[in-house]
Design a protein around this motif. Structure first.
Motif, PDB file in Angstrom:
ATOM      1  N   LEU A 140      17.250  45.707  29.897  1.00 39.99           N
ATOM      2  CA  LEU A 140      16.819  44.494  29.187  1.00 39.99           C
ATOM      3  C   LEU A 140      15.536  43.946  29.810  1.00 39.99           C
ATOM      4  O   LEU A 140      15.275  44.152  30.993  1.00 39.99           O
ATOM      5  N   PRO A 141      14.762  43.230  29.005  1.00 39.85           N
ATOM      6  CA  PRO A 141      13.610  42.539  29.584  1.00 39.85           C
ATOM      7  C   PRO A 141      14.094  41.470  30.556  1.00 39.85           C
ATOM      8  O   PRO A 141      15.062  40.767  30.270  1.00 39.85           O
ATOM      9  N   VAL A 142      13.424  41.378  31.698  1.00 39.91           N
ATOM     10  CA  VAL A 142      13.761  40.367  32.702  1.00 39.91           C
ATOM     11  C   VAL A 142      12.554  39.463  32.920  1.00 39.91           C
ATOM     12  O   VAL A 142      11.456  39.944  33.181  1.00 39.91           O
ATOM     13  N   LEU A 194      10.848  30.011  26.565  1.00 40.24           N
ATOM     14  CA  LEU A 194      10.067  30.252  25.346  1.00 40.24           C
ATOM     15  C   LEU A 194       9.798  31.746  25.149  1.00 40.24           C
ATOM     16  O   LEU A 194       9.836  32.256  24.028  1.00 40.24           O
ATOM     17  N   ILE A 195       9.514  32.455  26.246  1.00 41.49           N
ATOM     18  CA  ILE A 195       9.331  33.911  26.133  1.00 41.49           C
ATOM     19  C   ILE A 195      10.642  34.555  25.696  1.00 41.49           C
ATOM     20  O   ILE A 195      10.651  35.463  24.848  1.00 41.49           O
ATOM     21  N   GLN A 218      10.912  34.127  22.113  1.00 41.00           N
ATOM     22  CA  GLN A 218      10.021  35.060  21.412  1.00 41.00           C
ATOM     23  C   GLN A 218      10.656  36.450  21.330  1.00 41.00           C
ATOM     24  O   GLN A 218      10.588  37.120  20.300  1.00 41.00           O
ATOM     25  N   ILE A 219      11.253  36.883  22.440  1.00 41.45           N
ATOM     26  CA  ILE A 219      11.839  38.228  22.472  1.00 41.45           C
ATOM     27  C   ILE A 219      13.083  38.292  21.577  1.00 41.45           C
ATOM     28  O   ILE A 219      13.244  39.231  20.790  1.00 41.45           O
ATOM     29  N   ALA A 267      12.152  38.511  18.099  1.00 43.22           N
ATOM     30  CA  ALA A 267      11.650  39.789  17.597  1.00 43.22           C
ATOM     31  C   ALA A 267      12.710  40.481  16.755  1.00 43.22           C
ATOM     32  O   ALA A 267      12.409  41.226  15.820  1.00 43.22           O
ATOM     33  N   LYS A 268      13.953  40.209  17.077  1.00 42.33           N
ATOM     34  CA  LYS A 268      15.062  40.849  16.362  1.00 42.33           C
ATOM     35  C   LYS A 268      15.678  39.918  15.315  1.00 42.33           C
ATOM     36  O   LYS A 268      16.077  40.372  14.244  1.00 42.33           O
ATOM     37  N   TYR A 313      10.779  29.434  16.476  1.00 42.05           N
ATOM     38  CA  TYR A 313       9.677  29.414  17.439  1.00 42.05           C
ATOM     39  C   TYR A 313       8.364  29.058  16.741  1.00 42.05           C
ATOM     40  O   TYR A 313       7.566  28.273  17.251  1.00 42.05           O
ATOM     41  N   CYS A 314       8.139  29.642  15.583  1.00 47.28           N
ATOM     42  CA  CYS A 314       6.906  29.351  14.848  1.00 47.28           C
ATOM     43  C   CYS A 314       6.839  27.861  14.499  1.00 47.28           C
ATOM     44  O   CYS A 314       5.777  27.243  14.581  1.00 47.28           O
TER      45      CYS A 314
END
Lengths: 154, 154, 154, 154, 154, 154, 154, 154
Positions: free
Chosen positions: F80-82, F125-126, F129-130, F133-134, F142-143
Motif C-alpha cells: 500500500l502507499p505509505v 488530503l493525499i 486523493q489516493i 483515485a478508486k 476532494y474536488c
C-alpha cells in the motif's frame, strides 16, 4: 558492586540524566554518579578515566552539552566502553553536542546516543547490554525488559 | 625563541595549517609545529599543555577536524591563550569541528577562527597580535602588515 | 566462532565498512558480513535479528546511508547491542543517516558512531570492547591496542 | 586604565554581555562598554576602531546577533585583537551570528567564542589572557582563576 | 552613464559574478566592476559607499563569500539600494555568506539573492528593475525580457 | 469501511495527528487510528503492514518523531502507499524525523509531508486523493474541497 | 493512455529524473515528460495543472531544484495528487529544494520523496501505487515488483 | 496613490508584517495590504501579479512561511520588483522559508530579506528605496531617515 560510572559536567545536567538512573535502578545494575568537568578539571577527568576499570567500573556513561568533550576525554584515558549523551544545553539545542560526541576520530570510539533524556535512557540500556555481556543475570534482565516492552508493559 | 606553539592531530592536517606557518615566518615570529592527538595520546597533550608556558610559548594554535577536541583539551591544561582552527576533515566539511571548538563551556576559553586555510592564516595573525601585546617590535610588524594590506600590498 | 555480525544494506556500502573488517581481523575477533536491506527485505532483517543471539553473535554492527533505518530495525528484533554506522551515501553527506540512527526513541538503543570510514573503524573497536567484556583475551587485545596507539605504534 | 573595550550593537544586547563584565570586574581589569551599531552608525564604529589603540584599549570584545558584522567591521579599522561574541538574537538562534563572525576572510582575524552568555564569559577570559600577556599581575590573576576553577572554587 | 556599481571582494570572485555582467550588457545598462575588500580596505569601501550616489550610481550589487560583510558594509555607507550575492567560497558552500548577507538588522536593508551564479544573474535583474523604476526605456527592456522568457526565447 | 489506516508510535503523538482525523471525518473517509511502535513492537508493526491491504485499508498514514522509522518500516511490509508525517518530537524540532522519513532508499517509497500539524492535514488530503483515485464520490468530495478552498470557504 | 505526467523545470534536470522513467516503462505505465518552468512560464504551468485531469493524467510527478516551487505551483492548479522530487541543483545540495517542496501549507498537499535519483525512482513507484489504486493490473504489477525485490530479483 | 503592494498568505501573518506597515506610514508611502494564498487561491495570486503594475503598484512585498512560494509565484506573474520576507511560521523557524524565497532560479528574481519582523522592516525600506528611485521626495525622505539613524534618532 558499582558497574556503571555516570559522569556529568555540572550539577545542572542532573535532570537530563535522570532517565538513565531510573533504568539502572529498575534493572538492578549498580552505578555511581560523578560530576566532573573535563575542561575545568582535566586532572580529575584523567584520574577518573585511568582508575575506572581498576575500580570495577565496566562501562562509562558521560553526558555533556555544547562542545561536549567529556565523553571523548574520558575515552582517551580509559579502555572501557564510553557511551556519550549529547545534551541540549545551548542555543543550538544539542546539535553541537551531538556532532562533538559522535564525530570522534578513528581509534578512540565513543558510542553516541540521541540528544537529551531519550538518549540518557538509551545510554543506560546500552550499558546494561554491555554489562550483560559478562553477567548472565543482567543479560536476562535486559531480555525480560525487551519482552515486556514488546507487550507494552514497560 | 619559540613563542607560538602549533599543534595538529595528525600528519594529514599539515597542509591545512600551512598558511599559519607562512604568516609566522613572514612576520618573524618563531614557532614550533607538533603533532599530538588529544585522543590517541592524551598524556602527551597534557604534558604539552602543562609545560608550554614554562617553555616560553606565549600562544597555542591547535587545528583539528571532526570532533576536534584538541584545542579544548589543550586549553584545559594550560593558562595560555589557545586558538582553535576547525578543519574540514570529515563529510560534514568542518561544521562539526567548528561547533566542537567554538561552543566551549564558560570558564575554559578557546578563540575560534574560520574553517580551513583561511582560518589557519587568521589564527596566526591573532597569535601575532597576542605576542605583539608583549613584544613591541612584533606589534609594529603587525601594524605594518595591516597598513600594507590596506594598500593592497599583501 | 563468529562473535560480531556486520550488516550492510547493499554491496555498494562494502568499501565504507572495510576499516571495521580490518580492525576485527587485526584483533582476532571473528565476524561475518551480511548484506541485508532492512526495507527491501524486512523478513530477512527480522530473521537475522531474531536469530543472531542464538547463533552466538554477541554484537551487531549495521551501516547504512540515507534514511538509514537498518540499525534501528535490527535493534527492534534483537536483544544484542547494535552499533550503527551512518554512511555518506546521499547528497546530504551522511547528516540524514546520522540523525536517523542516533535519534532512536527511548527503549530501543542503537550506539551510533561517526559518519563513514572513521565511524566504521570505531564501530569495530566498540564491538571489540563489548566482546571483550566477556572474553578476557579480547579485552587484553584491546588494552594492548590502546597502549600501542598511545605510543604511536598503531 | 581602561584596557578592554566592549562594544554591543544595541541596548537590547546588554543582558547577554553581562557575564563578560562580571569576569573583568572580578579580575580587576578595567573596561568600558559602548553601544555602537556597525550598520546604523558606521562612522562611529570607524572612529571607535581607529582610536581604540591610541586610547589605551588593548583588546576589543564585540557582541552581535543576526548578520553580526560588528566584530568584523571593528577588526577592519583596528590593529587590536578583536574577540567576537555571537548572540542568539534571531530565529536562527545565533547560528547566523556565529557563521558571520567566525568565517572572516584570511587577513582580517576575529577570535570567535561560543553563542550567548557562555561565549561572553569566555570572551572576557580571552581578553584577560591577552591583557595578561603584557601585564604580569593580570596574567597571575588569570592563573589563580584557573587554579581555583580546577579546585571547584569558581 | 554608469548606473549599476558591482563590487566584489577579490579577483577570485570574478567568475561567479559573470552572469550579472552578461545581463546588464544584454539589457544595455551601463555598469562598473570594482574590487574592494570591505575588511582589508574599509576606507576604500567607505569611500565607495559615500560617493556612489553622487557619481550617478543608482544601485549597488555586492558579492561576497564566507563572512560576506561587504554588502552590509556598503549599505551602511550609502542610501542606494544594495543587492547582496552570497558566494560559495568556503567549505560551508555559501550558507555562511547567505546568512551573513540576509540577516541584516532592521534599519539597514540588503536585498539578498541566491547563492552563486544564479544569484548573480538575479541580482542584475533586480538592479535592472530598480533602474527601470526611473528610466522607462530600461523598464521596457525588462518587460520585453520577461515576455521572451515566457516564450522560452531567453 | 475503513480505507485509511493511521498509525502513530505512542499516545503522545495523538495531538499532532488530529488535523488528519478532522480532514478524513469532514470528507467522509473512514479511518482507524492505531498506536504501534515500530521499534518497541516490530512484530505488531509487521503484522499491521502485512494485513492492512487484506483488511481493506487503501492507504497508510504513519506519523513519527526523532529517528521516525515507523513509516519506512510499514512501507517495508506492505504494498500500500505509505504517507509519512515527521513530528517535532525532539530538540531537533522534526528535522531529524523529516530526513529519516524522506530519504528512503530507491525501491521502498514513502510519501513525505511537512513537519507537524500542517503535514498531518496534508497527509490526510493525499490519502483522500489516493482513495479518490478508486472511489469517484471521494474524488468529487476532494474536488469540491479544492474549489471551496479557492473561494476561501475552507 | 498516459496516466503519469512528469514535469521538470529545464532540460538540465532530465538526467536526474531518468530513474522514474525507467520504473514506469518497466511497469508498463504510460507517462509523458514535459519541461515547464513554473517561474519562467507560469501560464504554461497553470494550463498544465488545470488540464491534466481532463487529459486523463492520474498523477503528476514534478522535480525541481533550488527554490523548487514547481510541485507546489502545479498542486495549486490541480486536484490530482502531486509528487515532488527535490533535486540537488544548487550549492545547498537539495536541502533547499527539499524544504521548499515538503513544507507545503496545510490544504495544498505535495507528496515529497528523497533528494535526487533515489527520490525520482520512488516518486515513480508512488505514482504506480496511486495509479494501481484504480487499475488492478497495475496494482498487481507493483505487488509483483515488491515480491521480486524481497527476493533480490530487482 | 498606492505604490507598495504588501501580500501575506493568511491573517495569521499580519503581526509579522507590522514593522513594514509602520515604516511605510512613517515615510509617507502609500501601500495596500492583501491576504492572498498563492497555493490555496493561485488564480487570485495570478490576477494580483498581472494587474499590479497597471494599478500603479511599483513594488511588491510578499511575506510567507514554510514552503513560502508566495513571493516567487507573484514574481512569476509580474515585471515589478518583488521583495520576499521569510516568516518563522513552522518548526524550522523560517529556515525553510528563507531557502524557498532566496534560492530562486536565474531569470525570475526575488529580493530576499531577513527572517521575521526585522526582515519585514527592511523589506519596507528597500521598497522605499525603489519607489524613491522614481519619486525624488521619497528618496529624500529615505536619505533623511538614514541620516537620523546615524544620529541615533530613529
Amino acid at each position: 558492586m558499582v558497574r556503571v560510572g555516570i559522569v556529568i559536567g555540572s550539577e545542572t545536567d542532573r535532570a537530563m540524566i535522570e532517565p538513565a538512573l531510573t533504568v539502572l535502578q529498575d534493572m538492578g545494575v549498580d552505578y555511581e554518579l560523578s560530576i566532573i568537568s573535563g575542561h575545568r578539571n582535566p586532572a580529575r577527568a584523567r584520574e577518573y578515566g585511568m582508575e575506572a576499570a581498576d575500580r570495577g567500573i565496566e562501562v562509562i556513561i558521560a553526558a555533556a552539552g555544547g562542545a561536549a568533550h567529556l565523553p571523548g576525554i574520558l575515552a582517551s584515558w580509559t579502555t572501557l566502553p564510553v557511551i556519550g549523551v549529547p545534551l541540549p544545553a545551548t542555543d543550538l539545542k544539542g546539535l553541537d553536542a551531538l556532532l562533538s560526541i559522535v564525530q570522534m576520530p578513528g581509534g578512540v570510539p565513543v558510542a553516541c546516543v540521541g540528544i537529551g533524556k531519550s538518549g540518557a535512557k538509551n545510554a543506560a540500556l546500552i550499558a546494561v547490554q554491555i554489562v550483560g555481556a559478562k553477567h548472565e543475570e543482567i543479560r536476562l534482565t535486559y531480555c525480560k525488559y525487551k519482552l515486556e516492552m514488546g507487550e507494552g508493559l514497560v
